[in-house]
Design a protein around this motif. Sequence first.
Motif, PDB file in Angstrom:
ATOM      1  N   ASN A  97       0.852  -1.187   0.000  1.00 30.61           N
ATOM      2  CA  ASN A  97       0.000   0.000   0.000  1.00 30.61           C
ATOM      3  C   ASN A  97       0.888   1.238   0.000  1.00 30.61           C
ATOM      4  OD1 ASN A  97       0.672  -0.583   2.899  1.00 30.61           O
ATOM      5  ND2 ASN A  97      -0.422   1.332   3.200  1.00 30.61           N
ATOM      6  N   GLY A  98       0.383   2.314  -0.570  1.00 34.75           N
ATOM      7  CA  GLY A  98       1.235   3.486  -0.720  1.00 34.75           C
ATOM      8  C   GLY A  98       0.552   4.807  -0.447  1.00 34.75           C
ATOM      9  N   TRP A  99       1.368   5.816  -0.378  1.00 34.40           N
ATOM     10  CA  TRP A  99       0.913   7.202  -0.305  1.00 34.40           C
ATOM     11  C   TRP A  99       1.379   7.928  -1.558  1.00 34.40           C
ATOM     12  CZ3 TRP A  99       2.730   9.140   5.215  1.00 34.40           C
ATOM     13  CH2 TRP A  99       1.927   8.548   6.199  1.00 34.40           C
ATOM     14  N   ILE A 100       0.626   8.937  -1.935  1.00 29.43           N
ATOM     15  CA  ILE A 100       1.065   9.909  -2.939  1.00 29.43           C
ATOM     16  C   ILE A 100       1.068  11.252  -2.228  1.00 29.43           C
ATOM     17  CG2 ILE A 100       0.714  10.858  -5.238  1.00 29.43           C
ATOM     18  CD1 ILE A 100      -1.371   8.469  -5.566  1.00 29.43           C
ATOM     19  N   ILE A 101       2.210  11.898  -2.191  1.00 27.91           N
ATOM     20  CA  ILE A 101       2.340  13.174  -1.478  1.00 27.91           C
ATOM     21  C   ILE A 101       2.547  14.291  -2.491  1.00 27.91           C
ATOM     22  CG2 ILE A 101       3.746  14.486   0.148  1.00 27.91           C
ATOM     23  CD1 ILE A 101       4.388  11.851   1.553  1.00 27.91           C
ATOM     24  N   TYR A 102       1.722  15.329  -2.373  1.00 28.99           N
ATOM     25  CA  TYR A 102       1.855  16.493  -3.243  1.00 28.99           C
ATOM     26  C   TYR A 102       1.871  17.750  -2.387  1.00 28.99           C
ATOM     27  CZ  TYR A 102      -3.083  17.860  -2.753  1.00 28.99           C
ATOM     28  OH  TYR A 102      -4.297  18.283  -2.261  1.00 28.99           O
ATOM     29  N   ASN A 103       2.244  18.867  -2.975  1.00 28.77           N
ATOM     30  CA  ASN A 103       2.348  20.108  -2.220  1.00 28.77           C
ATOM     31  C   ASN A 103       0.961  20.694  -1.983  1.00 28.77           C
ATOM     32  OD1 ASN A 103       2.801  23.078  -1.654  1.00 28.77           O
ATOM     33  ND2 ASN A 103       4.907  22.339  -1.712  1.00 28.77           N
ATOM     34  N   GLY A 104       0.597  20.804  -0.720  1.00 32.41           N
ATOM     35  CA  GLY A 104      -0.740  21.287  -0.376  1.00 32.41           C
ATOM     36  C   GLY A 104      -0.853  22.771  -0.220  1.00 32.41           C
ATOM     37  N   ASN A 105       0.246  23.502  -0.508  1.00 31.46           N
ATOM     38  CA  ASN A 105       0.232  24.947  -0.274  1.00 31.46           C
ATOM     39  C   ASN A 105       0.322  25.750  -1.567  1.00 31.46           C
ATOM     40  OD1 ASN A 105       0.158  27.051   1.723  1.00 31.46           O
ATOM     41  ND2 ASN A 105       2.305  27.474   1.271  1.00 31.46           N
ATOM     42  N   GLY A 112      -4.040  26.297  -7.524  1.00 32.38           N
ATOM     43  CA  GLY A 112      -4.377  25.498  -8.692  1.00 32.38           C
ATOM     44  C   GLY A 112      -4.442  24.015  -8.359  1.00 32.38           C
ATOM     45  N   ASN A 113      -4.842  23.226  -9.359  1.00 29.43           N
ATOM     46  CA  ASN A 113      -5.017  21.789  -9.112  1.00 29.43           C
ATOM     47  C   ASN A 113      -4.042  20.922  -9.905  1.00 29.43           C
ATOM     48  OD1 ASN A 113      -5.940  22.059 -11.714  1.00 29.43           O
ATOM     49  ND2 ASN A 113      -7.958  21.169 -11.348  1.00 29.43           N
ATOM     50  N   TYR A 168      -1.885  15.428 -10.829  1.00 31.74           N
ATOM     51  CA  TYR A 168      -0.827  14.417 -10.986  1.00 31.74           C
ATOM     52  C   TYR A 168      -1.027  13.293  -9.985  1.00 31.74           C
ATOM     53  CZ  TYR A 168       3.853  12.331 -10.927  1.00 31.74           C
ATOM     54  OH  TYR A 168       4.911  11.446 -10.972  1.00 31.74           O
ATOM     55  N   ALA A 169      -1.289  13.675  -8.719  1.00 24.05           N
ATOM     56  CA  ALA A 169      -1.495  12.672  -7.674  1.00 24.05           C
ATOM     57  C   ALA A 169      -2.676  11.772  -8.006  1.00 24.05           C
ATOM     58  CB  ALA A 169      -1.703  13.363  -6.328  1.00 24.05           C
TER      59      ALA A 169
END
Length: 296
Positions: free
Chosen positions: A4-12, A15-16, A21-22
């Motif tokens: 199982n995994g996580w996808i981490i993107y910049n939350g700050n 735009g989307n 991408y995530a």
Amino acid sequence: MKPNGWIIYNGNLPGNKFLDYAEMIQESATKQGIDMKILKNNALLSLLATDQLGIVQLDKAELPDFVVFADKDIYLARQLELLGITVFNSSKAIEISDDKIASYQYMATHNIPMPKTIVAPKIFTTGNIDHKLVEKAIEQLGLPLIIKEAFGSFGEQVYLLHSLEEIITKIDAIQGKPYLFQQFIPSSYGKDLRLQVVGNQVVAAMERVNINDFRANVTSGGAMSVYTPTKEEAALAVAATKAINADFAGVDLLIGPDDKRLVCEINSNAHIRNLLDCTGINAADYIMEHILGVLS
């Protein structure tokens, strides 16, 4: 049992684009029976103490087996690796890719064809600009030349300058930031090739052309068209990706003199929506296949 995994993107960031991408990665994972949770980087805090090394989560969840790290928060990526979690791309690959100076240094050590580049010495904001240094850069690279700040995305922080006076003015404006001087490639004015590398292959490619700007980036107004790379172009893109130890990357090639290809940049977190829209190829599917192969 499947990982199982996580996808981490910049939350700050506005735009989307980064969330998109995530979501593309998550959809590809789902098709392969992999459960992946999307998290913002600012929902995860790295905890360090004498007897503690961990992650404090705003939305508590079990730590994953692996992470697709769609951000440049290198400290967070490294924290996850220190906890024994496999991160794609690695914190080191992201760190090198994010720093254009480091990228060119690693490419040079691997004999990757690239424009001639001079790293500007570190100057603090109170320092004076040495005109002799600029004159030496012009002597080596000619005019016009490119100045690139070490950190920047989407073709921003890249400047085409035509005279000593323009260069001095630009350096004065960016004092305190790391930057480089680079040979301008007129045969690639407003035109480049984007090749998406995953593992040992190029899975999709497009040509970008901008008739109004020396930068070909779509964000700068460039138009996309499907491109079929030659074996030599594909091999160059794969070699550049391996030079920074990335598992996957978007590699931008310039059209140099005598039709020779030169690596302009390597993006370890290249957005793949435009590539899908242009080519119909979803690089996320290949990325997930590669990750599962590495983990197996």
